[in-house]
Design a protein around this motif. Structure first.
Motif, PDB file in Angstrom:
ATOM      1  N   GLN A 119       3.956  -2.111  -0.391  1.00 48.90           N
ATOM      2  CA  GLN A 119       3.754  -3.562  -0.433  1.00 48.90           C
ATOM      3  C   GLN A 119       2.541  -3.915  -1.286  1.00 48.90           C
ATOM      4  O   GLN A 119       2.564  -4.888  -2.045  1.00 48.90           O
ATOM      5  N   ALA A 120       1.477  -3.132  -1.193  1.00 44.67           N
ATOM      6  CA  ALA A 120       0.272  -3.402  -1.974  1.00 44.67           C
ATOM      7  C   ALA A 120       0.494  -3.127  -3.461  1.00 44.67           C
ATOM      8  O   ALA A 120      -0.041  -3.833  -4.315  1.00 44.67           O
ATOM      9  N   ASN A 121       1.283  -2.113  -3.775  1.00 41.45           N
ATOM     10  CA  ASN A 121       1.524  -1.752  -5.171  1.00 41.45           C
ATOM     11  C   ASN A 121       2.543  -2.648  -5.861  1.00 41.45           C
ATOM     12  O   ASN A 121       2.600  -2.670  -7.086  1.00 41.45           O
ATOM     13  N   LYS A 162       3.166  -6.250  -5.805  1.00 38.32           N
ATOM     14  CA  LYS A 162       2.842  -7.615  -5.410  1.00 38.32           C
ATOM     15  C   LYS A 162       3.902  -8.559  -5.965  1.00 38.32           C
ATOM     16  O   LYS A 162       4.410  -8.377  -7.057  1.00 38.32           O
ATOM     17  N   LYS A 219       3.055  -0.258   3.821  1.00 38.35           N
ATOM     18  CA  LYS A 219       1.931  -1.091   3.380  1.00 38.35           C
ATOM     19  C   LYS A 219       1.457  -0.685   1.988  1.00 38.35           C
ATOM     20  O   LYS A 219       1.064  -1.532   1.189  1.00 38.35           O
ATOM     21  N   VAL A 220       1.502   0.600   1.672  1.00 34.98           N
ATOM     22  CA  VAL A 220       1.132   1.068   0.336  1.00 34.98           C
ATOM     23  C   VAL A 220       2.127   0.529  -0.690  1.00 34.98           C
ATOM     24  O   VAL A 220       1.731   0.043  -1.758  1.00 34.98           O
TER      25      VAL A 220
END
Length: 94
Positions: free
Chosen positions: A55-57, A59, A52-53
């Protein structure tokens, strides 16, 4: 009165085919047996939060591309990650 067909004597090719089928069945059984154990291990290792980290970084990059990159980084050879389209449900007929 109907009679049965005589039994076929199995040859080498027949036994090899049976062996390959049994190996495939054994592999599928092992995957099912260790699936829950693997899921628990993944949850304990915080892999989900790390994903998830990432994926967030990053975009704009698909999940499939992230998983493929992780596979290459880990060193998994011939890894193919794909996403199938959702199958539509059949309409109810009356």
């Amino acid at each position: 009165m109907a009679t049965r067909a005589p039994r076929k004597t199995l040859g080498t090719d027949d036994y090899k085919a049976k062996l390959e089928k049994a190996k495939a069945a054994l592999k599928a059984l092992e995957e099912k047996a260790y699936a829950s154990e693997l899921e628990e291990l993944i949850k304990k290792q915080n892999i989900v939060s790390s994903f998830k980290v990432i994926q967030a970084n990053t975009k704009g990059i698909s999940d499939v591309a992230i998983l493929t990159a992780i596979g290459k980084a880990v060193g998994i050879k011939r890894l193919v990650v794909s996403q199938a389209e959702a199958k539509p449900r059949a309409k109810k007929s009356k």
